[in-house]
Design a protein around this motif. Structure first.
Motif, PDB file in Angstrom:
ATOM      1  N   ALA A  19      43.479  34.027  36.981  1.00  0.00           N
ATOM      2  CA  ALA A  19      42.500  32.919  36.653  1.00  0.00           C
ATOM      3  C   ALA A  19      42.644  32.428  35.250  1.00  0.00           C
ATOM      4  O   ALA A  19      42.328  31.236  34.870  1.00  0.00           O
ATOM      5  CB  ALA A  19      41.052  33.403  36.875  1.00  0.00           C
ATOM      6  N   ILE A  45      43.104  28.469  39.268  1.00  0.00           N
ATOM      7  CA  ILE A  45      41.986  29.812  39.140  1.00  0.00           C
ATOM      8  C   ILE A  45      41.508  30.039  40.562  1.00  0.00           C
ATOM      9  O   ILE A  45      41.227  31.232  40.732  1.00  0.00           O
ATOM     10  CB  ILE A  45      40.703  28.993  38.404  1.00  0.00           C
ATOM     11  CG1 ILE A  45      40.965  28.542  36.917  1.00  0.00           C
ATOM     12  CG2 ILE A  45      39.424  29.730  38.502  1.00  0.00           C
ATOM     13  CD1 ILE A  45      39.843  27.677  36.393  1.00  0.00           C
ATOM     14  N   GLY A  48      43.801  32.627  41.750  1.00  0.00           N
ATOM     15  CA  GLY A  48      43.628  33.991  41.293  1.00  0.00           C
ATOM     16  C   GLY A  48      42.586  34.850  41.821  1.00  0.00           C
ATOM     17  O   GLY A  48      42.657  35.785  42.236  1.00  0.00           O
TER      18      GLY A  48
END
Length: 78
Positions: A19, A45, A48
């Motif tokens: 992220a 992101i 992640g």
């Protein structure tokens, strides 16, 4: 929170690192005014987060804490 093991697992570290890379990518492309690169970073992101959840499901995360069993009170009013 001294003595806490919150977040000290491979799943947490991996998810946060991925992220963080996504935030860096999004930030760089935002400064360069490149919307496609920005959204690619946003996808990273999200990846992640998914990787962290998948690793936790695979047993690499923190085990859920169980609440101690308490004595059940008998409700015998009468």
């Amino acid at each position: 929170m001294a003595g806490s093991s919150h977040g000290h697992t491979p799943a947490a570290w991996t998810g946060v690192i991925i992220a963080f890379i996504g935030f860096c990518v999004s930030g760089a492309f935002m400064v360069m005014a490149n919307p496609l690169g920005f959204w690619a970073g946003m996808v990273i992101i999200g990846v992640g987060g998914l990787v962290g959840v998948a690793m936790r499901a695979a047993g690499l995360g923190q085990a859920p804490k169980r609440q101690p069993q308490t004595a059940q009170l008998a409700h015998s009013e009468g």
